[in-house]
Enzyme design. Structure first.
Site, PDB file in Angstrom:
ATOM      1  CG  ASP A  43      10.307  30.286 -32.601  1.00 25.28           C
ATOM      2  OD1 ASP A  43      10.616  31.479 -32.478  1.00 25.28           O
ATOM      3  OD2 ASP A  43      10.854  29.505 -33.405  1.00 25.28           O
ATOM      4  CG  ASP A 103      12.897  28.333 -30.076  1.00 20.50           C
ATOM      5  OD1 ASP A 103      13.258  29.504 -30.288  1.00 20.50           O
ATOM      6  OD2 ASP A 103      12.283  27.649 -30.909  1.00 20.50           O
ATOM      7  CB  CYS A 126      -0.938   0.022   1.204  1.00 18.22           C
ATOM      8  SG  CYS A 126      -0.056   0.201   2.768  1.00 18.22           S
ATOM      9  CG  ASP A 160      13.907  25.052 -33.123  1.00 20.34           C
ATOM     10  OD1 ASP A 160      14.339  25.218 -31.968  1.00 20.34           O
ATOM     11  OD2 ASP A 160      14.356  25.658 -34.112  1.00 20.34           O
ATOM     12  CB  CYS A 165       4.420  -0.434   1.805  1.00 19.02           C
ATOM     13  SG  CYS A 165       3.307  -1.600   2.602  1.00 19.02           S
TER      14      CYS A 165
END
Length: 762
Positions: free
Chosen positions: A442, A648, A17, A644, A20
């Site tokens: 862009d 950028d 769970c 791209d 744990c």
């Protein structure tokens, strides 16, 4: 990641769970040298960043073991495919064992339930001595506890030894208490009768609770296996062999593991491409949908890249291997998806905080419930009522659903994104994309194609395109100028398609254009200055048309043949066919779309008008792009930057979430939170739609998990019993607990059927 740190992934065994996972995470984070440790219950993995000078894999393993759990052995050089195959084998074995344990528990629980029911029917009860019936029920219940439920008790004991509590603690306390009470009533019924109590037994409750919890675990494990379907699908795409061309020209099939960079590989129609490389000879069309989500095949010629696991469609070709193994694009995608599925979204922090204290709090509530009912209920019923309420609270509060709510949705969402060509770096990027209200695009390579193309071809009187275009193509094939390639592409796409004309005395005129003699004709192509210096006058009509094109921010190339003006071509970076529709869809999603470009305001206004953008930034230098992102953020906007992924990068890093568009050759994983394998703005719509669907699913899951416990615990504690006489039996609590986990998993798996791009209107 700092050069002085390393990151490793550990496969954790024994977690049941979220509590744990929290215990393992605490133990790892307390280890000297560990910078961060994230444990994912759904994937059963721990991602640990540590300083090698202070910690080591052996120390990390010891930290996990100190928390009461184990680390699965993994060879250091195993591939993602090997790891997934081993995980699948282990899960299959666990699933089979779990089904056997459930079958035993369910079969015996049905018998125990049937025998227990006889006590309610006087006609049947008369044929049984209650004392001996209880012994029979005890014998039938022991295999359920010792075989089917043994792992619950072993895990609870292990947690107690390490001073931690988890879901198994609640199950062991609840069923163990009911069993021990029943055992005492069976072995010493007189002790109960002397105090005016009926020696009731709850063997049916004990067996049925274990059977129902095991049923929930069977369904949970089956559903968790399905959340990894996208990963298995990606790994299954890898080719197993490659047809390597030996130096003597012989083609030999070899296992993919034996292919080396520099090998020449032959590919026939209909075959998978074995690994990454560059085409040397031949040409074909390749289906790259598994990488990009794009259904149309991509033409491949000598010099073009090809990628492993893509499908060759029509022609045959040979390519030179450039990357193998973990360096291939497919391996990078698989690693990215693995990392994303193991990451943690900020939205999960609340669930983590609750899980860390959940089990001790529930035990406290259960003890308080027992004490209240034992003190307030009538003497004849107080012990059974207090006991049943105590067990019901423990069982219904198991925090499985809480631990599965976020990671299962992340696993399915990121896997689905990979199938559609959207690579999500981590869960934080996924959540940030959900919060975005502004998309900054862009222009070059994002809205536009990123390469010049001929938009207009105007001839002077007396000239024909069929005669002029072959001359221009012949000259421009010799030129290295970017605009020359656009002219060649334009000419080759139009008939007549004949053999290239011979070129004599080619000469590049710097800053002006090119001159050559083609098939005995003197050809000039370039700017107006080139023709002016050659003393060639343009007719007024051609000048007027050129001025119109220049006003539209297009580049104009003038053409002369044998000293006569023959016409002109206009060249521009054209808008992608899908950009306007994609931008319109982004706006329909409630997003503000802003364009950024280094072009002048006139060109920016023209492109923005074509695609329906009202706000744009023009004349932005590359180094100033990040500043424009900050400008929008200063307005209180959450910004997604789309570029791209190369020039950028600063803006992508500055944005709240960066989306790098790429063709598969440079995915720019370091700069962007999300990588789009297609250079198509529709992928942005897909990414944002997918993030919204995933985060919406997480919120639904967390709501289900929290509301289940908030409502279930008070009802199990008996809040409604004094008012309406409604009491939640432990068996119903076990069924509800199992149902909560399955409902969360099922809700997450709904994302597998999602087509984000289609949902967005494409």
């Amino acid at each position: 990641m700092s050069p002085s740190t390393e990151t490793t992934t550990l496969d954790i065994e024994g977690m049941s769970c979220a509590a744990c996972a929290a215990a393992v995470e605490r133990s790892l984070n307390r280890t000297p040298g560990v910078q961060t440790a994230l444990v994912n219950y759904a994937t059963e993995k721990a991602t640990v960043t540590y300083a090698p000078a202070q910690a080591s894999p052996a120390i990390l393993r010891a930290a996990v073991e100190n928390a009461g759990y184990a680390v699965a052995d993994r060879a250091p050089d195993t591939t993602a495919a090997d790891r997934q195959a081993e995980t699948d084998r282990q899960k299959a074995a666990t699933y089979r064992a779990l089904k056997r344990r459930f079958a035993v528990a369910a079969g015996l629980a049905l018998v125990i339930m049937a025998l227990s029911m006889t006590m309610l029917w006087p006609a049947l009860a008369a044929h049984f001595a209650p004392h001996w019936l209880n012994y029979g029920l005890l014998i039938l219940t022991l295999p359920v506890l010792l075989y089917s439920g043994r792992e619950f008790y072993a895990s609870a004991w292990n947690g107690l030894r390490h001073r931690s509590a988890n879901m198994d603690t609640l199950i062991a306390l609840g069923t163990g208490t009911a069993f021990l009470y029943s055992l005492a009533a069976t072995l010493a019924p007189g002790a109960f009768e002397r105090h005016g109590l009926m020696p009731e037994v709850y063997y049916d409750t004990t067996a049925t609770i274990i059977a129902l919890i095991l049923l929930g675990k069977v369904l949970e494990l089956r559903a968790k296996t399905q959340t990894s379907a996208a990963m298995r699908a990606l790994l299954g795409l890898q080719a197993r062999t490659a047809r390597v061309v030996r130096p003597d020209g012989q083609e030999v099939d070899v296992p993919i593991e034996h292919v080396l960079p520099g090998d020449l590989v032959a590919v026939r129609p209909g075959e998978k491409i074995a690994t990454d490389g560059l085409v040397e000879t031949g040409h074909s069309a390749v289906d790259e949908a598994m990488l990009t989500g794009e259904s149309l095949p991509v033409a491949k010629r000598p010099g073009d890249p090809v990628f492993g696991a893509t499908l060759n469609k029509t022609g045959a070709f040979r390519f030179r291997v450039s990357k193998v193994g973990a360096d291939t694009l497919l391996a990078q995608i698989v690693q990215l998806v693995e990392d994303a599925q193991g990451s943690r979204a900020p939205i999960q922090r609340l669930a983590d905080k609750v899980s860390a204290v959940f089990v001790p709090v529930v035990v406290g509530i259960a003890l308080l419930t027992f004490g209240l009912w034992f003190g307030l209920a009538p003497e004849a019923t107080r012990l059974p009522l207090a006991l049943v309420s105590f067990v019901a609270v423990l069982i219904i509060a198991c925090p499985c659903a809480l631990g599965l709510a976020t990671p299962t949705a992340i696993m399915v969402g990121t896997g689905k994104g990979a199938e559609q060509g959207v690579l999500i770096r981590n869960a934080e990027a996924l959540e940030k994309a959900y919060q975005v209200d502004t998309v900054l695009l862009d222009k070059t390579g994002t809205i536009t194609r990123g390469e010049p193309a001929v938009t207009d071809f105007i001839l002077a009187p007396g000239f024909q395109a069929a005669n002029v275009l072959p001359l221009l193509a012949a000259v421009e094939r010799r030129s290295e100028h970017p605009l020359a390639a656009a002219v060649v592409r334009y000419a080759e796409a139009r008939p007549p398609a004949g053999p290239p004309l011979a070129v004599d005395s080619f000469r590049a005129v710097e800053g002006r254009g090119a001159a050559a003699t083609v098939a005995g004709q003197a050809v000039l192509i370039g700017n107006r200055r080139l023709l002016t210096e050659a003393r060639i006058d343009l007719p007024p009509a051609l000048v007027s048309q050129a001025d119109t094109l220049l006003a539209q921010a297009q580049t104009v190339l003038y053409v002369a043949v044998d000293g006569q003006p023959a016409g002109l071509l206009s060249v521009a970076d054209t808008v992608r066919d899908t950009s306007a529709a994609a931008i319109r869809q982004l706006q329909q999603l409630g997003l503000q779309v802003v364009m950024m470009t280094g072009d002048n305001a006139q060109t920016a206004a023209k492109i923005a008008g074509q695609v329906g953008i009202s706000r744009y930034f023009a004349e932005v230098l590359p180094q100033d792009k990040a500043r424009q992102v900050k400008r929008l953020q200063a307005e209180g906007r959450t910004v997604a930057m789309v570029g791209d992924g190369i020039n950028d990068a600063p803006a992508l890093a500055q944005a709240d979430v960066g989306l790098a568009m790429g063709s598969g050759t440079d995915v720019a994983l370091e700069a962007a939170g999300i990588t789009l394998m297609r250079s198509d703005l529709r992928s942005v719509v897909t990414a944002i739609s997918l993030s919204r669907q995933t985060i919406r699913t997480i919120k639904q899951n967390l709501f289900f998990a929290f509301i289940y416990n908030l409502l279930g615990i008070p009802i199990a504690a008996g809040l409604l019993y004094p008012i309406w006489g409604i009491r939640l039996s432990p068996m119903l609590a076990a069924g509800a607990m199992a149902l909560s986990s399955v409902s969360v998993l099922t809700n997450s798996l709904r994302l597998r059927a999602s087509r984000a791009a289609e949902d967005a209107g494409f």
